[in-house]
Design a protein around this motif. Sequence first.
Motif, mmCIF file in Angstrom:
data_model
loop_
_atom_site.group_PDB
_atom_site.id
_atom_site.type_symbol
_atom_site.label_atom_id
_atom_site.label_comp_id
_atom_site.label_asym_id
_atom_site.label_seq_id
_atom_site.Cartn_x
_atom_site.Cartn_y
_atom_site.Cartn_z
ATOM 1 N N LYS A 4 0.840 -1.200 0.000
ATOM 2 C CA LYS A 4 0.000 0.000 0.000
ATOM 3 C C LYS A 4 0.878 1.255 0.000
ATOM 4 O O LYS A 4 0.566 2.231 -0.666
ATOM 5 N N TRP A 8 0.681 4.067 -2.818
ATOM 6 C CA TRP A 8 0.259 5.375 -2.319
ATOM 7 C C TRP A 8 1.303 6.450 -2.640
ATOM 8 O O TRP A 8 0.957 7.547 -3.065
ATOM 9 N N SER A 12 0.074 9.523 -4.867
ATOM 10 C CA SER A 12 -0.030 10.810 -4.183
ATOM 11 C C SER A 12 1.009 11.819 -4.667
ATOM 12 O O SER A 12 0.911 13.005 -4.369
ATOM 13 N N TYR A 59 -2.992 6.029 2.421
ATOM 14 C CA TYR A 59 -2.614 4.631 2.211
ATOM 15 C C TYR A 59 -3.798 3.682 2.032
ATOM 16 O O TYR A 59 -3.602 2.475 1.922
#
Length: 128
Positions: A4, A8, A12, A59
């Motif tokens: 994750k 992420w 992001s 996450y």
Amino acid sequence: MITKKQIWNLMSNVDQWKNWDTSVEKSELKGNFETGSTFLFKPKGGPNVNIKLIKVLPYAYFKDETVFPLAKMNGEHWYEETPDGLKITVTMTMRGALSFLWNKIVMKGIVAQLESDILLQINSAAKN
């Protein structure tokens, strides 16, 4: 297998999307990757689009919204650890009076590319 955290960090970091996704000409986050922030997105050959982060759970999940004349498109992105590895789920929705039109013009193409886009994300995240 990716985590994750890896996916992420990739997703992001909006400003870097063009470095791993060849369909992106420009992507620029205004502020931090958090609820209420916006980013500019420009697909190759397409117009600049402003996208708002409606909800961000680090996450685990984010929901974005793109506003078109008389329609809104939402993308929801879930990241869940399972015994078999990371489960990635993306759901696209369109609503509004002209949603049928924007679905045909924009969302159908996004959905058609979704599987290959997610594979690209996984491969790119695995490198970090």
